[in-house]
Design an enzyme around this catalytic site. Structure first.
Site, PDB file in Angstrom:
ATOM      1  N   LEU A   7      -0.453  32.973  13.887  1.00  0.00           N
ATOM      2  CA  LEU A   7      -0.397  32.533  15.591  1.00  0.00           C
ATOM      3  C   LEU A   7       0.812  32.656  16.095  1.00  0.00           C
ATOM      4  O   LEU A   7       1.934  32.485  15.635  1.00  0.00           O
ATOM      5  CB  LEU A   7      -0.929  31.153  15.593  1.00  0.00           C
ATOM      6  CG  LEU A   7      -0.296  29.858  15.407  1.00  0.00           C
ATOM      7  CD1 LEU A   7       0.766  29.626  16.230  1.00  0.00           C
ATOM      8  CD2 LEU A   7      -1.376  28.709  15.238  1.00  0.00           C
ATOM      9  N   ALA A  27      13.017  45.905  24.618  1.00  0.00           N
ATOM     10  CA  ALA A  27      14.682  45.780  24.471  1.00  0.00           C
ATOM     11  C   ALA A  27      15.170  44.572  25.269  1.00  0.00           C
ATOM     12  O   ALA A  27      14.740  44.387  26.389  1.00  0.00           O
ATOM     13  CB  ALA A  27      15.362  47.068  24.717  1.00  0.00           C
ATOM     14  N   GLY A  28      16.085  43.725  24.751  1.00  0.00           N
ATOM     15  CA  GLY A  28      16.876  42.938  25.265  1.00  0.00           C
ATOM     16  C   GLY A  28      17.440  42.043  24.445  1.00  0.00           C
ATOM     17  O   GLY A  28      18.263  42.297  23.673  1.00  0.00           O
ATOM     18  N   GLY A  50      13.873  35.167  18.620  1.00  0.00           N
ATOM     19  CA  GLY A  50      14.501  33.774  18.277  1.00  0.00           C
ATOM     20  C   GLY A  50      13.233  33.010  17.765  1.00  0.00           C
ATOM     21  O   GLY A  50      12.390  33.555  17.563  1.00  0.00           O
ATOM     22  N   CYS A  91      10.240  30.917  13.907  1.00  0.00           N
ATOM     23  CA  CYS A  91       9.619  31.752  12.723  1.00  0.00           C
ATOM     24  C   CYS A  91      10.565  33.102  12.484  1.00  0.00           C
ATOM     25  O   CYS A  91      11.185  33.085  11.360  1.00  0.00           O
ATOM     26  CB  CYS A  91       8.093  32.212  13.113  1.00  0.00           C
ATOM     27  SG  CYS A  91       7.083  30.706  13.250  1.00  0.00           S
ATOM     28  N   LYS A 137      14.105  32.777  10.855  1.00  0.00           N
ATOM     29  CA  LYS A 137      14.308  32.158   9.686  1.00  0.00           C
ATOM     30  C   LYS A 137      13.425  32.670   8.375  1.00  0.00           C
ATOM     31  O   LYS A 137      13.910  32.737   7.124  1.00  0.00           O
ATOM     32  CB  LYS A 137      14.135  30.628   9.632  1.00  0.00           C
ATOM     33  CG  LYS A 137      12.652  30.139  10.024  1.00  0.00           C
ATOM     34  CD  LYS A 137      11.831  29.405   9.015  1.00  0.00           C
ATOM     35  CE  LYS A 137      10.534  29.073   9.411  1.00  0.00           C
ATOM     36  NZ  LYS A 137       9.477  29.412   8.547  1.00  0.00           N
ATOM     37  N   LYS A 166      10.858  32.257  24.232  1.00  0.00           N
ATOM     38  CA  LYS A 166       9.942  33.105  24.783  1.00  0.00           C
ATOM     39  C   LYS A 166       9.112  32.319  25.957  1.00  0.00           C
ATOM     40  O   LYS A 166       9.052  31.238  26.023  1.00  0.00           O
ATOM     41  CB  LYS A 166       9.159  33.701  23.708  1.00  0.00           C
ATOM     42  CG  LYS A 166       7.891  32.696  23.225  1.00  0.00           C
ATOM     43  CD  LYS A 166       7.090  33.435  22.054  1.00  0.00           C
ATOM     44  CE  LYS A 166       6.018  33.366  22.520  1.00  0.00           C
ATOM     45  NZ  LYS A 166       4.908  34.153  21.170  1.00  0.00           N
ATOM     46  N   ARG A 224      13.868  26.553  19.588  1.00  0.00           N
ATOM     47  CA  ARG A 224      14.594  26.669  18.286  1.00  0.00           C
ATOM     48  C   ARG A 224      15.106  28.203  18.336  1.00  0.00           C
ATOM     49  O   ARG A 224      14.461  28.890  18.620  1.00  0.00           O
ATOM     50  CB  ARG A 224      13.292  26.442  17.173  1.00  0.00           C
ATOM     51  CG  ARG A 224      13.342  25.062  16.895  1.00  0.00           C
ATOM     52  CD  ARG A 224      11.946  24.937  15.932  1.00  0.00           C
ATOM     53  NE  ARG A 224      10.861  25.374  16.401  1.00  0.00           N
ATOM     54  CZ  ARG A 224       9.693  25.605  15.579  1.00  0.00           C
ATOM     55  NH1 ARG A 224       9.642  25.278  14.491  1.00  0.00           N
ATOM     56  NH2 ARG A 224       8.452  25.928  16.283  1.00  0.00           N
TER      57      ARG A 224
HETATM   58  C1  UDX Z   1       5.891  34.989  15.575  1.00  0.00           C
HETATM   59  C2  UDX Z   1       4.812  36.172  15.032  1.00  0.00           C
HETATM   60  O1  UDX Z   1       4.456  36.935  16.198  1.00  0.00           O
HETATM   61  C3  UDX Z   1       3.515  35.442  14.578  1.00  0.00           C
HETATM   62  O2  UDX Z   1       2.348  36.421  14.181  1.00  0.00           O
HETATM   63  C4  UDX Z   1       3.929  34.333  13.463  1.00  0.00           C
HETATM   64  O3  UDX Z   1       2.949  33.705  13.164  1.00  0.00           O
HETATM   65  C5  UDX Z   1       4.942  33.410  13.867  1.00  0.00           C
HETATM   66  O4  UDX Z   1       6.240  34.409  14.466  1.00  0.00           O
HETATM   67  P1  UDX Z   1       6.377  33.707  17.793  1.00  0.00           P
HETATM   68  O5  UDX Z   1       7.539  33.219  16.977  1.00  0.00           O
HETATM   69  O6  UDX Z   1       5.453  32.896  18.168  1.00  0.00           O
HETATM   70  O7  UDX Z   1       5.318  34.152  16.505  1.00  0.00           O
HETATM   71  O8  UDX Z   1       6.945  34.825  18.762  1.00  0.00           O
HETATM   72  P2  UDX Z   1       6.860  36.457  18.962  1.00  0.00           P
HETATM   73  O9  UDX Z   1       5.632  36.601  20.131  1.00  0.00           O
HETATM   74  O10 UDX Z   1       6.274  37.141  17.860  1.00  0.00           O
HETATM   75  O11 UDX Z   1       8.196  36.556  19.537  1.00  0.00           O
HETATM   76  C6  UDX Z   1       9.404  36.270  18.745  1.00  0.00           C
HETATM   77  C7  UDX Z   1      10.770  36.676  19.614  1.00  0.00           C
HETATM   78  O12 UDX Z   1      10.808  38.240  19.785  1.00  0.00           O
HETATM   79  C8  UDX Z   1      10.631  36.060  20.896  1.00  0.00           C
HETATM   80  O13 UDX Z   1      12.051  35.574  21.077  1.00  0.00           O
HETATM   81  C9  UDX Z   1      10.565  37.102  22.030  1.00  0.00           C
HETATM   82  O14 UDX Z   1      11.187  37.078  22.819  1.00  0.00           O
HETATM   83  C10 UDX Z   1      11.160  38.288  21.045  1.00  0.00           C
HETATM   84  N1  UDX Z   1      10.548  39.823  21.442  1.00  0.00           N
HETATM   85  C11 UDX Z   1       9.274  40.036  21.167  1.00  0.00           C
HETATM   86  C12 UDX Z   1      11.497  40.822  21.962  1.00  0.00           C
HETATM   87  O15 UDX Z   1      12.638  40.475  22.127  1.00  0.00           O
HETATM   88  N2  UDX Z   1      11.037  41.859  22.234  1.00  0.00           N
HETATM   89  C13 UDX Z   1       9.864  42.303  21.900  1.00  0.00           C
HETATM   90  O16 UDX Z   1       9.324  43.447  22.221  1.00  0.00           O
HETATM   91  C14 UDX Z   1       8.698  41.171  21.435  1.00  0.00           C
END
Ligand code: UDX
Length: 434
Positions: free
Chosen positions: A151, A253-254, A258, A261, A264, A324, A331
């Protein structure tokens, strides 16, 4: 109908417990944190996750979903889901398995004969086999399975009730049958079912997160090249994303990834690969991690290129604190890391976020926080857009210009409409767009 317990009531466990209850199961949620349990019992969620509080309240009111700190109340459950955290250890890249081990040890003496303990937490490969051996000693009448959870925060309820796949690591047909019974309502909607052995089930999760992290760091590496060569990473991402073999998602991109998940998980995966004597296989993840952390530094470099090396007495407005949008999770938030580094350099930093101010304040009490955007940007020398909440895309740049000292905005998420801001007279900068 089988009765379920869910151990650990954080983002994963609280969502899983409420979702399973909404499918008609009787569910007991257990946590060692009394204050969390007190809130959950009243149908309140101790964090922000869209749609979860409504669902939880309905399920608690229905009487199917209860919460306790007393493990003996799990005695009549048929399946026990372990949903506790596996944070990074303080002194190494490895995962801290204290909570997983403690949960299995706490459930085992109460679990009835024939019941199933199902790990959902993200763990280093080999953990499930180790726990199965431990369980043999603690209560040999109970079996262990692994069922990783994919999730996303912000979509937790949706992803739990409508997952794109279910992966189960099992060591017997009986365990698979029990899990098929639990997930029958989801399987009726044609969700793919993947049966695996325990190590593969554990690996699926970290492999998926490593792939996603790699995709983000790949596009952020391209952003660095675009900056050096005078290109535009947003156009580049759009163009390569049309190739179905590449796909357009996770190419934003950005300032990088973080959260609790991705960072770590890739670090724990590297640590585990060393223990397995396969360090070289995951050496590339070290680079993925450094590209990711470098994006934060590039953002600070952009601020300095606009305001000068000395940031003392500069006022910097930060839009976004959560890692996000649609989450209050801070975290390993890239936004807060940048805000705190800029503050350490002497700038006055004011942070806005629609949901994450309190969690952010607990972690970084020295930063200034505003619950109103206008107050946050007042007299700012530069605005940094660091978490792409929808409300920031709806800002009127002309109106905002009247509040700031200098009309400079840096988009750390490549999510704002550059033309609109430029037309209103702003100096608009972004990572990867020269
Ligand atoms: C993630 C996985 O997607 C999920 O399947 C797993 O179970 C737990 O870890 P989550 O940590 O909720 O989920 O966030 P996710 O939507 O994957 O985004 C992770 C980070 O990547 C965020 O900081 C987001 O801003 C960044 N991100 C995401 C980008 O910088 N660029 C992108 O194109 C997509």
């Amino acid at each position: 109908m089988v009765k379920l317990s869910v151990v650990g009531t954080g983002y994963l466990g609280a969502t899983h417990a409420a979702a399973m209850s909404s499918l008609g199961f009787t569910v007991v949620g257990v946590d060692v944190d009394q204050s969390k349990i007190d809130l959950l019992r009243q149908g309140k969620v101790p964090f922000f996750e869209p749609g979860l509080e409504e669902l939880l309240k309905t399920e608690v009111d229905s009487g199917r979903l209860t919460f306790t700190t007393d493990f003996s109340e799990l005695a009549d459950c048929d399946v026990h889901f372990i949903c506790v955290g596996t944070p990074q250890k303080k002194d190494s890249l490895a995962a801290d398995l204290t909570y997983v081990d403690a949960s299995v040890a706490a459930v085992a003496p109460h679990a009835k004969a024939g019941s199933l303990i199902v790990g959902k937490s993200t763990v280093p490969v080999g953990t499930a086999n180790r726990l199965a051996t431990m369980l043999q000693e603690l209560n040999p009448s109970v079996e262990l399975a692994w069922n990783p959870e994919f999730l996303r925060e912000g979509f937790a309820v949706e992803d739990t009730l409508r997952p794109n796949r279910l992966v189960v690591g099992v060591t017997s047909e009986r365990a698979e049958e029990i899990l098929k019974e639990v997930y029958a309502p989801l399987l009726a909607n044609q969700v793919p079912w993947i049966k695996a052995d325990l190590p593969t089930a554990e690996l699926v999760k970290v492999a998926a997160n490593s792939f996603l992290a790699t995709k983000i760091s790949f596009i952020n590496a391209m952003a660095e090249i675009c900056e050096a060569a005078g290109g535009d990473v947003t156009v580049l991402a759009q163009a390569i994303g049309h190739d179905p073999r590449i796909g357009s998602r996770f190419l934003q991109a950005g300032i990088g990834f973080g959260g609790g998940c991705l960072p770590k998980d890739i670090r724990a995966f590297m640590a585990r690969s060393e223990e397995l004597g396969a360090r070289q296989s995951l050496e590339f993840l070290r680079e993925i991690d450094s590209i990711n952390l470098r994006a934060r530094q590039r953002m600070i470099d952009l601020v300095r290129s606009d305001l000068g090396l000395d940031l003392k007495s500069k006022k910097i407005a930060v839009l976004g604190a959560a890692f996000k949008p649609d989450s209050d999770d801070v975290r390993d938030s890239p936004a807060l890391d940048i805000a705190s580094q800029i503050s350490a350099a002497g700038a006055h930093v004011s942070v806005h976020d629609p949901k994450a101010i309190e969690p952010a304040r607990r972690r970084f009490p020295h930063l200034l926080y505003s619950s109103a955007i206008d107050e946050c940007v007042a007299e700012a020398d530069v605005i940094l857009h660091l978490t792409e909440w929808k409300m920031y895309r709806e800002i009127d740049p002309s109106e905002m210009k009247t509040k700031v000292r200098q009309a400079i905005i840096i988009d750390g998420r490549n999510a704002l409409d550059r033309e609109k801001w430029v037309a209103a007279g702003w100096k608009f900068r972004a990572l990867g767009r020269s």
